[in-house]
Motif scaffolding. Structure first.
Motif, PDB file in Angstrom:
ATOM      1  N   LYS A  25      44.743  23.744  42.442  1.00 36.42           N
ATOM      2  CA  LYS A  25      45.443  24.923  42.944  1.00 36.42           C
ATOM      3  C   LYS A  25      44.761  26.195  42.442  1.00 36.42           C
ATOM      4  CE  LYS A  25      50.071  23.067  43.689  1.00 36.42           C
ATOM      5  NZ  LYS A  25      49.654  21.677  43.791  1.00 36.42           N
ATOM      6  N   ARG A  26      44.676  27.179  43.317  1.00 40.45           N
ATOM      7  CA  ARG A  26      44.055  28.456  42.936  1.00 40.45           C
ATOM      8  C   ARG A  26      45.021  29.244  42.070  1.00 40.45           C
ATOM      9  NH1 ARG A  26      41.783  31.439  48.165  1.00 40.45           N
ATOM     10  NH2 ARG A  26      41.140  32.872  46.532  1.00 40.45           N
ATOM     11  N   SER A  27      44.476  29.898  41.052  1.00 38.99           N
ATOM     12  CA  SER A  27      45.325  30.736  40.201  1.00 38.99           C
ATOM     13  C   SER A  27      45.696  32.006  40.948  1.00 38.99           C
ATOM     14  CB  SER A  27      44.592  31.083  38.898  1.00 38.99           C
ATOM     15  OG  SER A  27      43.363  31.736  39.196  1.00 38.99           O
ATOM     16  N   ALA A  28      46.822  32.591  40.577  1.00 39.08           N
ATOM     17  CA  ALA A  28      47.308  33.791  41.266  1.00 39.08           C
ATOM     18  C   ALA A  28      46.375  34.970  41.028  1.00 39.08           C
ATOM     19  CB  ALA A  28      48.712  34.116  40.780  1.00 39.08           C
ATOM     20  N   GLY A  29      46.269  35.829  42.012  1.00 38.79           N
ATOM     21  CA  GLY A  29      45.454  37.028  41.868  1.00 38.79           C
ATOM     22  C   GLY A  29      46.242  38.163  41.224  1.00 38.79           C
ATOM     23  N   ILE A  30      45.568  39.260  40.960  1.00 38.13           N
ATOM     24  CA  ILE A  30      46.242  40.440  40.386  1.00 38.13           C
ATOM     25  C   ILE A  30      45.884  41.664  41.205  1.00 38.13           C
ATOM     26  CG2 ILE A  30      46.262  39.493  38.034  1.00 38.13           C
ATOM     27  CD1 ILE A  30      43.864  41.333  37.433  1.00 38.13           C
ATOM     28  N   LYS A  31      46.751  42.680  41.133  1.00 33.29           N
ATOM     29  CA  LYS A  31      46.500  43.940  41.822  1.00 33.29           C
ATOM     30  C   LYS A  31      45.944  44.954  40.825  1.00 33.29           C
ATOM     31  CE  LYS A  31      50.010  43.515  45.454  1.00 33.29           C
ATOM     32  NZ  LYS A  31      51.219  44.150  46.070  1.00 33.29           N
ATOM     33  N   VAL A  32      45.014  45.747  41.298  1.00 34.39           N
ATOM     34  CA  VAL A  32      44.446  46.803  40.447  1.00 34.39           C
ATOM     35  C   VAL A  32      44.768  48.161  41.067  1.00 34.39           C
ATOM     36  CG1 VAL A  32      42.603  45.372  39.519  1.00 34.39           C
ATOM     37  CG2 VAL A  32      42.227  46.634  41.630  1.00 34.39           C
ATOM     38  N   ALA A  33      44.831  49.156  40.201  1.00 35.39           N
ATOM     39  CA  ALA A  33      45.241  50.497  40.661  1.00 35.39           C
ATOM     40  C   ALA A  33      44.117  51.235  41.367  1.00 35.39           C
ATOM     41  CB  ALA A  33      45.756  51.323  39.473  1.00 35.39           C
ATOM     42  N   ASP A  34      42.874  51.037  40.888  1.00 35.26           N
ATOM     43  CA  ASP A  34      41.761  51.785  41.476  1.00 35.26           C
ATOM     44  C   ASP A  34      40.457  51.031  41.264  1.00 35.26           C
ATOM     45  OD1 ASP A  34      41.158  52.200  38.759  1.00 35.26           O
ATOM     46  OD2 ASP A  34      42.269  54.103  38.737  1.00 35.26           O
ATOM     47  N   ALA A  35      39.359  51.609  41.756  1.00 30.66           N
ATOM     48  CA  ALA A  35      38.048  50.978  41.666  1.00 30.66           C
ATOM     49  C   ALA A  35      37.591  50.809  40.221  1.00 30.66           C
ATOM     50  CB  ALA A  35      37.029  51.775  42.457  1.00 30.66           C
ATOM     51  N   ALA A  36      37.922  51.786  39.390  1.00 28.40           N
ATOM     52  CA  ALA A  36      37.501  51.724  37.985  1.00 28.40           C
ATOM     53  C   ALA A  36      38.118  50.512  37.283  1.00 28.40           C
ATOM     54  CB  ALA A  36      37.909  53.014  37.264  1.00 28.40           C
ATOM     55  N   GLU A  37      39.404  50.263  37.576  1.00 27.61           N
ATOM     56  CA  GLU A  37      40.062  49.114  36.961  1.00 27.61           C
ATOM     57  C   GLU A  37      39.486  47.805  37.512  1.00 27.61           C
ATOM     58  OE1 GLU A  37      44.518  47.165  36.270  1.00 27.61           O
ATOM     59  OE2 GLU A  37      44.296  49.037  37.396  1.00 27.61           O
ATOM     60  N   LEU A  38      39.117  47.823  38.798  1.00 27.56           N
ATOM     61  CA  LEU A  38      38.502  46.637  39.402  1.00 27.56           C
ATOM     62  C   LEU A  38      37.195  46.293  38.707  1.00 27.56           C
ATOM     63  CD1 LEU A  38      38.202  44.456  41.591  1.00 27.56           C
ATOM     64  CD2 LEU A  38      37.207  46.206  43.077  1.00 27.56           C
ATOM     65  N   VAL A  39      36.348  47.319  38.494  1.00 28.43           N
ATOM     66  CA  VAL A  39      35.075  47.112  37.818  1.00 28.43           C
ATOM     67  C   VAL A  39      35.298  46.593  36.399  1.00 28.43           C
ATOM     68  CG1 VAL A  39      33.000  48.252  36.927  1.00 28.43           C
ATOM     69  CG2 VAL A  39      33.848  48.812  39.213  1.00 28.43           C
ATOM     70  N   SER A  40      36.291  47.153  35.724  1.00 26.03           N
ATOM     71  CA  SER A  40      36.604  46.735  34.371  1.00 26.03           C
ATOM     72  C   SER A  40      37.010  45.263  34.310  1.00 26.03           C
ATOM     73  CB  SER A  40      37.726  47.615  33.786  1.00 26.03           C
ATOM     74  OG  SER A  40      38.109  47.160  32.520  1.00 26.03           O
ATOM     75  N   LYS A  41      37.874  44.856  35.257  1.00 29.69           N
ATOM     76  CA  LYS A  41      38.323  43.470  35.297  1.00 29.69           C
ATOM     77  C   LYS A  41      37.157  42.522  35.589  1.00 29.69           C
ATOM     78  CE  LYS A  41      42.851  44.057  34.781  1.00 29.69           C
ATOM     79  NZ  LYS A  41      43.583  43.477  33.623  1.00 29.69           N
ATOM     80  N   LEU A  42      36.275  42.918  36.497  1.00 33.77           N
ATOM     81  CA  LEU A  42      35.127  42.086  36.841  1.00 33.77           C
ATOM     82  C   LEU A  42      34.187  41.937  35.651  1.00 33.77           C
ATOM     83  CD1 LEU A  42      34.346  43.357  40.459  1.00 33.77           C
ATOM     84  CD2 LEU A  42      35.360  41.167  39.808  1.00 33.77           C
ATOM     85  N   LYS A  43      34.011  43.000  34.883  1.00 31.65           N
ATOM     86  CA  LYS A  43      33.165  42.930  33.695  1.00 31.65           C
ATOM     87  C   LYS A  43      33.778  42.015  32.649  1.00 31.65           C
ATOM     88  CE  LYS A  43      30.770  47.383  34.023  1.00 31.65           C
ATOM     89  NZ  LYS A  43      30.594  48.740  33.424  1.00 31.65           N
ATOM     90  N   THR A  44      35.098  42.104  32.504  1.00 30.81           N
ATOM     91  CA  THR A  44      35.804  41.240  31.556  1.00 30.81           C
ATOM     92  C   THR A  44      35.656  39.781  31.926  1.00 30.81           C
ATOM     93  OG1 THR A  44      37.421  42.994  31.142  1.00 30.81           O
ATOM     94  CG2 THR A  44      38.035  40.751  30.479  1.00 30.81           C
ATOM     95  N   ALA A  45      35.681  39.521  33.251  1.00 24.69           N
ATOM     96  CA  ALA A  45      35.542  38.133  33.736  1.00 24.69           C
ATOM     97  C   ALA A  45      34.107  37.642  33.696  1.00 24.69           C
ATOM     98  CB  ALA A  45      36.093  38.042  35.160  1.00 24.69           C
ATOM     99  N   GLY A  46      33.178  38.538  33.380  1.00 20.71           N
ATOM    100  CA  GLY A  46      31.778  38.154  33.293  1.00 20.71           C
ATOM    101  C   GLY A  46      31.080  38.093  34.637  1.00 20.71           C
ATOM    102  N   VAL A  47      31.697  38.634  35.669  1.00 15.30           N
ATOM    103  CA  VAL A  47      31.090  38.627  36.999  1.00 15.30           C
ATOM    104  C   VAL A  47      30.041  39.722  37.120  1.00 15.30           C
ATOM    105  CG1 VAL A  47      31.551  38.821  39.490  1.00 15.30           C
ATOM    106  CG2 VAL A  47      33.201  37.665  38.002  1.00 15.30           C
ATOM    107  N   LEU A  48      30.302  40.837  36.490  1.00 15.24           N
ATOM    108  CA  LEU A  48      29.351  41.967  36.506  1.00 15.24           C
ATOM    109  C   LEU A  48      28.667  42.114  35.151  1.00 15.24           C
ATOM    110  CD1 LEU A  48      31.392  44.707  38.435  1.00 15.24           C
ATOM    111  CD2 LEU A  48      29.591  43.232  39.321  1.00 15.24           C
TER     112      LEU A  48
END
Length: 254
Positions: free
Chosen positions: A231-254
């Protein structure tokens, strides 16, 4: 030209498959079944060859024979093909879910009996996704084969087939008799009209047994277990692009 179209009864593509509690296979109890979508496309193309629709000359196909291997209820699948325009059907009764090689061997026996000029079938069934029967059948018959067909033209004793491949499209010519497996974009199957559904009830379906063909259908494979995808884990909502970039960096994608 006689066309043989093998069809398979599978779980309807709109139904979510459920795995048995003991993980021995997929639960088919009280589940809607229908014709394998790729086989439905093959039936439609055979009927168009007979009717002269699209780029086909009228009467290119003179007889369409549909064959299915499965339980008694597979007659319904054959009736659907007959309602679409096929002429007659053959049901080889088997309660076992046969492997692709066994299916190909049985189809070889049917081909030797019916002597079609063209075998037209779906590239794969949506339950096993093996994509093997067409190729195995061609090898057993020592016939030319063309797979993943997105366009078929019949002329001068040859099938000109446009194939969908990773790099684009490939066009080949195969001398008849031949085996052709069809892809999704070949056509859009018709809905059978009520008058044709009624006519299909009077068309012949020959009932056969596996033993009638004297073929070896012994299984070569053993299913160890069947499991559902994780099963896929639930996604999350982000407020803006900056938070999106931050989350991606935390996940090691960027």
């Amino acid at each position: 030209m006689k066309v043989l179209v093998p069809v398979k009864r599978v779980i309807d593509y709109n139904v979510k498959a459920r795995v048995k509690a003991d993980q021995s296979g997929v639960d088919l109890a009280n589940v809607k079944m229908s014709m394998n979508p790729f086989d439905e496309i093959a039936v439609e193309e055979a009927v168009r060859l007979k009717e002269g629709k699209e780029h086909h000359a009228a009467g290119t196909a003179t007889e369409i024979v549909v064959v299915s291997i499965g339980v008694t209820q597979a007659q319904e699948t054959i009736r659907t093909a007959l309602a679409m325009g096929a002429d007659r059907g053959i049901l080889i009764q088997s309660d076992a879910d046969l492997e692709p090689l066994a299916v190909a061997k049985l189809l070889k026996a049917v081909v030797e009996e019916e002597k079609p000029d063209l075998v037209l079938l779906g590239k794969q069934s949506i339950d096993g996704d093996n994509n093997a029967v067409g190729q195995m059948l061609a090898a057993l018959l020592d016939w030319p084969q063309a797979t993943f067909a997105s366009k078929i033209e019949i002329a001068d004793g040859k099938a000109k087939v446009t194939r969908e491949i990773d790099g684009g499209l490939q066009t080949i010519a195969a001398s008849l008799p031949a085996v052709v497996t069809v892809d999704l974009r070949l056509n859009t199957p018709r809905y059978a009209s009520l008058p044709n559904i009624m006519k299909a009830k009077k068309k012949e379906i020959a009932m056969k047994a596996v033993a009638d063909y004297g073929t070896d259908i012994a299984p070569r494979l053993k299913v160890l277990k069947v499991t559902e995808p994780p099963k896929r884990s639930a996604g999350i909502k982000v407020a803006d692009a900056a938070e999106l970039v931050s989350k991606l960096k935390t996940a090691g994608v960027l």
